[in-house]
Design a protein around this motif. Structure first.
Motif, PDB file in Angstrom:
ATOM      1  N   HIS A  96     128.986 -24.456   7.997  1.00 61.83           N
ATOM      2  CA  HIS A  96     127.863 -25.141   7.367  1.00 61.83           C
ATOM      3  C   HIS A  96     128.385 -26.265   6.458  1.00 61.83           C
ATOM      4  O   HIS A  96     129.312 -26.062   5.670  1.00 61.83           O
ATOM      5  CB  HIS A  96     127.033 -24.154   6.546  1.00 61.83           C
ATOM      6  CG  HIS A  96     125.727 -24.727   6.115  1.00 61.83           C
ATOM      7  ND1 HIS A  96     125.586 -25.467   4.962  1.00 61.83           N
ATOM      8  CD2 HIS A  96     124.503 -24.696   6.693  1.00 61.83           C
ATOM      9  CE1 HIS A  96     124.345 -25.862   4.839  1.00 61.83           C
ATOM     10  NE2 HIS A  96     123.665 -25.400   5.867  1.00 61.83           N
ATOM     11  N   PRO A  97     127.809 -27.465   6.557  1.00 63.47           N
ATOM     12  CA  PRO A  97     128.282 -28.620   5.777  1.00 63.47           C
ATOM     13  C   PRO A  97     128.317 -28.393   4.271  1.00 63.47           C
ATOM     14  O   PRO A  97     129.182 -28.921   3.584  1.00 63.47           O
ATOM     15  CB  PRO A  97     127.281 -29.723   6.151  1.00 63.47           C
ATOM     16  CG  PRO A  97     126.789 -29.339   7.499  1.00 63.47           C
ATOM     17  CD  PRO A  97     126.747 -27.847   7.513  1.00 63.47           C
ATOM     18  N   ASP A  98     127.388 -27.609   3.757  1.00 62.72           N
ATOM     19  CA  ASP A  98     127.364 -27.361   2.316  1.00 62.72           C
ATOM     20  C   ASP A  98     128.585 -26.583   1.843  1.00 62.72           C
ATOM     21  O   ASP A  98     128.941 -26.612   0.674  1.00 62.72           O
ATOM     22  CB  ASP A  98     126.094 -26.590   1.925  1.00 62.72           C
ATOM     23  CG  ASP A  98     124.861 -27.474   2.031  1.00 62.72           C
ATOM     24  OD1 ASP A  98     125.035 -28.707   2.166  1.00 62.72           O
ATOM     25  OD2 ASP A  98     123.748 -26.923   1.994  1.00 62.72           O
TER      26      ASP A  98
ATOM     27  N   ASN B 255     131.532 -26.985   3.430  1.00 66.67           N
ATOM     28  CA  ASN B 255     132.701 -27.716   3.921  1.00 66.67           C
ATOM     29  C   ASN B 255     132.612 -29.187   3.541  1.00 66.67           C
ATOM     30  O   ASN B 255     132.726 -30.076   4.391  1.00 66.67           O
ATOM     31  CB  ASN B 255     132.818 -27.572   5.445  1.00 66.67           C
ATOM     32  CG  ASN B 255     133.085 -26.155   5.894  1.00 66.67           C
ATOM     33  OD1 ASN B 255     134.221 -25.702   5.974  1.00 66.67           O
ATOM     34  ND2 ASN B 255     132.007 -25.424   6.180  1.00 66.67           N
ATOM     35  N   SER B 256     132.367 -29.438   2.264  1.00 66.81           N
ATOM     36  CA  SER B 256     132.207 -30.819   1.813  1.00 66.81           C
ATOM     37  C   SER B 256     133.480 -31.645   1.995  1.00 66.81           C
ATOM     38  O   SER B 256     133.428 -32.872   2.069  1.00 66.81           O
ATOM     39  CB  SER B 256     131.797 -30.827   0.338  1.00 66.81           C
ATOM     40  OG  SER B 256     132.749 -30.115  -0.439  1.00 66.81           O
TER      41      SER B 256
ATOM     42  N   LYS C 176     134.271 -33.343   9.678  1.00 70.69           N
ATOM     43  CA  LYS C 176     133.869 -32.924  11.025  1.00 70.69           C
ATOM     44  C   LYS C 176     132.929 -31.716  11.000  1.00 70.69           C
ATOM     45  O   LYS C 176     132.423 -31.309  12.043  1.00 70.69           O
ATOM     46  CB  LYS C 176     135.104 -32.582  11.857  1.00 70.69           C
ATOM     47  CG  LYS C 176     136.042 -33.759  12.097  1.00 70.69           C
ATOM     48  CD  LYS C 176     137.216 -33.326  12.966  1.00 70.69           C
ATOM     49  CE  LYS C 176     138.166 -34.504  13.229  1.00 70.69           C
ATOM     50  NZ  LYS C 176     139.312 -34.111  14.082  1.00 70.69           N
TER      51      LYS C 176
ATOM     52  N   GLU D 207     129.879 -31.205   9.942  1.00 73.88           N
ATOM     53  CA  GLU D 207     128.485 -31.400  10.375  1.00 73.88           C
ATOM     54  C   GLU D 207     128.372 -31.436  11.890  1.00 73.88           C
ATOM     55  O   GLU D 207     127.483 -30.798  12.479  1.00 73.88           O
ATOM     56  CB  GLU D 207     127.932 -32.682   9.765  1.00 73.88           C
ATOM     57  CG  GLU D 207     126.450 -32.900  10.080  1.00 73.88           C
ATOM     58  CD  GLU D 207     125.860 -34.084   9.342  1.00 73.88           C
ATOM     59  OE1 GLU D 207     124.689 -34.413   9.633  1.00 73.88           O
ATOM     60  OE2 GLU D 207     126.571 -34.680   8.501  1.00 73.88           O
ATOM     61  N   ASP D 208     129.291 -32.177  12.548  1.00 74.85           N
ATOM     62  CA  ASP D 208     129.261 -32.247  14.013  1.00 74.85           C
ATOM     63  C   ASP D 208     129.554 -30.885  14.630  1.00 74.85           C
ATOM     64  O   ASP D 208     128.935 -30.483  15.626  1.00 74.85           O
ATOM     65  CB  ASP D 208     130.284 -33.279  14.516  1.00 74.85           C
ATOM     66  CG  ASP D 208     129.873 -34.705  14.168  1.00 74.85           C
ATOM     67  OD1 ASP D 208     128.658 -34.934  13.969  1.00 74.85           O
ATOM     68  OD2 ASP D 208     130.756 -35.575  14.080  1.00 74.85           O
TER      69      ASP D 208
ATOM     70  N   PHE E 201     128.969 -28.014  13.248  1.00 70.81           N
ATOM     71  CA  PHE E 201     127.813 -27.158  12.993  1.00 70.81           C
ATOM     72  C   PHE E 201     126.699 -27.439  14.005  1.00 70.81           C
ATOM     73  O   PHE E 201     126.053 -26.516  14.515  1.00 70.81           O
ATOM     74  CB  PHE E 201     127.310 -27.402  11.570  1.00 70.81           C
ATOM     75  CG  PHE E 201     126.147 -26.532  11.167  1.00 70.81           C
ATOM     76  CD1 PHE E 201     126.327 -25.194  10.891  1.00 70.81           C
ATOM     77  CD2 PHE E 201     124.869 -27.056  11.080  1.00 70.81           C
ATOM     78  CE1 PHE E 201     125.262 -24.387  10.523  1.00 70.81           C
ATOM     79  CE2 PHE E 201     123.796 -26.255  10.718  1.00 70.81           C
ATOM     80  CZ  PHE E 201     124.007 -24.917  10.429  1.00 70.81           C
ATOM     81  N   LYS E 202     126.480 -28.720  14.317  1.00 67.23           N
ATOM     82  CA  LYS E 202     125.470 -29.079  15.321  1.00 67.23           C
ATOM     83  C   LYS E 202     125.859 -28.548  16.693  1.00 67.23           C
ATOM     84  O   LYS E 202     125.010 -28.126  17.483  1.00 67.23           O
ATOM     85  CB  LYS E 202     125.310 -30.596  15.363  1.00 67.23           C
ATOM     86  CG  LYS E 202     124.624 -31.187  14.134  1.00 67.23           C
ATOM     87  CD  LYS E 202     124.500 -32.691  14.248  1.00 67.23           C
ATOM     88  CE  LYS E 202     123.794 -33.291  13.030  1.00 67.23           C
ATOM     89  NZ  LYS E 202     123.689 -34.770  13.111  1.00 67.23           N
TER      90      LYS E 202
ATOM     91  N   ASN F 141     119.020 -31.257  18.500  1.00 66.37           N
ATOM     92  CA  ASN F 141     118.476 -30.989  17.179  1.00 66.37           C
ATOM     93  C   ASN F 141     116.994 -30.638  17.247  1.00 66.37           C
ATOM     94  O   ASN F 141     116.340 -30.518  16.230  1.00 66.37           O
ATOM     95  CB  ASN F 141     118.647 -32.208  16.261  1.00 66.37           C
ATOM     96  CG  ASN F 141     120.108 -32.539  16.049  1.00 66.37           C
ATOM     97  OD1 ASN F 141     120.932 -31.635  15.941  1.00 66.37           O
ATOM     98  ND2 ASN F 141     120.443 -33.816  16.013  1.00 66.37           N
TER      99      ASN F 141
END
Length: 383
Positions: free
Chosen positions: A33-35, A37-38, A42, A44-45, A47-48, A91
């Motif tokens: 999760h981006p939150d 892994n600030s 990579k 966010e991609d 996670f998607k 998405n």
């Protein structure tokens, strides 16, 4: 760039069950999760990618098509499945999929407890408030009080589980333990609380006869409370775990006792200090003398009254006030004199006072000063 195998993306084996795929998705979603892994651009991609893989594999029709044809089963990656129904973009159903892992990601921050199926089956009991009135003497010395608190307590026959004989609840068949159900309305997916389990995620096959499945019953309890010396109105005492019992075995809430100190007939309180208004006769105030005053500990103190004392004169008795709540010494008691005018005079007393008044014109400096100022004021006003 060729897409990675969806099973590889989730870290699951081919042929994995729906529950195993769900578990793998949650693990990966929490990990990437981006939150969380600030520092990873990579994340966010990735996670998607995990979300896209699960969107296909959680759907029985899409999964069957993917297992047979791979990525070729979908036009444009997530389009029309051969022999299946239209899919959605990477998405397209993000919120729907993400809601499955939302509680895992943020449950700890929301203060919830997760049970089977990602949903809490037990609920913490409510906090309770009890208003307790004590006397000033009790606030001074401290006291042990027994109070009767009406509250919900854990049901003894089912040991708080809500099920007959203390049996464990079962996963709700309607929502599969999620506590919520989804329904398609046009283009929207509406999520509602499960009507079968009322959002608990579990149901009880044989509810306890005494508590009707709640796991708690109404009962008045007697509790012993230690009231420390120095409490004031508004002091709050917390008794952890003495509040309302939790639902279906959940932890009990807390009991908060709010103190109110009753007004006293003799003493007035201001923080750690006490005030006592003591009447003295005109003769004692004029000539001086001694008065005996009470103290909050039940004792007595003799106070010297200086000659010529006026109403409002204060004298201090050190360390005769209230103790500080958490240490820090004891306050003082302030004695305030009130010179009392005699009433119900006899003829002889009145005659003596008139005679005394004639003889004491020079003994009232405050009165002489006041009336001198009044005379000057009137003269100025007359011009």
């Amino acid at each position: 760039m060729a897409k990675r195998d969806y099973y590889e993306v989730l870290g699951a084996a081919r042929g994995a069950s729906a529950e195993e795929l769900k578990k793998a998705y949650r693990t990966k979603a929490k990990e990437l999760h981006p939150d969380r892994n600030s520092d990873n651009p990579k994340a966010e991609d990735q996670f998607k990618e995990v979300n896209e893989a699960y969107e296909v594999l959680k759907d029985a029709d899409k999964k069957a098509a993917y297992d047979r044809y791979g990525h070729a089963a979908f036009d444009g990656g997530m389009g029309q499945a051969r022999g299946g129904r239209p899919g959605q973009g990477g998405n397209g159903d993000f919120a729907s999929a993400f809601s499955d892992v939302f509680e895992d990601l943020f449950g700890d921050f929301m203060g919830g407890q997760r049970g089977g199926g990602g949903r809490s089956r037990a609920q913490r009991g409510s906090d309770l408030r009890y208003n307790l009135r004590v006397s000033l003497e009790e606030a001074f010395a401290g006291i042990q009080k027994t109070i009767n608190v009406p509250a919900s307590v854990a049901c003894e026959p089912c040991r708080g589980s809500g099920a007959e004989g203390g049996a464990e609840p079962i996963t709700c068949p309607t929502c599969s333990g999620m506590g919520k159900v989804r329904a398609q309305q046009g283009f929207f997916t509406v999520e509602r609380t499960c009507p079968t389990c009322n959002g608990m995620g579990q149901t009880i096959k044989n509810p306890c006869k005494k508590c009707a499945g709640a796991g708690r019953v109404e009962q008045e309890r007697a509790l012993s409370v230690n009231i420390p010396a120095g409490v004031e109105t508004g002091t709050r005492i917390r008794l952890a775990g003495e509040g309302e019992a939790g639902l279906r075995g959940g932890p009990a809430g807390d009991l908060y006792i709010f103190i109110e100190v009753r007004e006293h007939a003799i003493f007035q309180r201001e923080g750690v200090h006490l005030f006592c208004r003591v009447p003295v006769t005109m003769a004692t105030a004029a000539l001086g003398g001694e008065v005996e005053v009470p103290t909050i500990d039940g004792g007595k103190s003799r106070v010297k009254v200086p000659g010529g004392s006026q109403t409002g004169k204060q004298m201090r008795l050190r360390s005769k006030g209230m103790p500080a709540l958490r240490g820090g010494g004891v306050g003082d008691m302030l004695i305030e004199l009130a010179v009392e005018t005699p009433v119900n005079l006899t003829s002889r007393q009145k005659e003596m006072l008139r005679e005394f008044e004639k003889m004491s014109e020079d003994n009232n400096p405050e009165g002489r000063s006041f009336f001198s100022k009044v005379k000057t004021f009137w003269d100025v006003m007359k011009g």
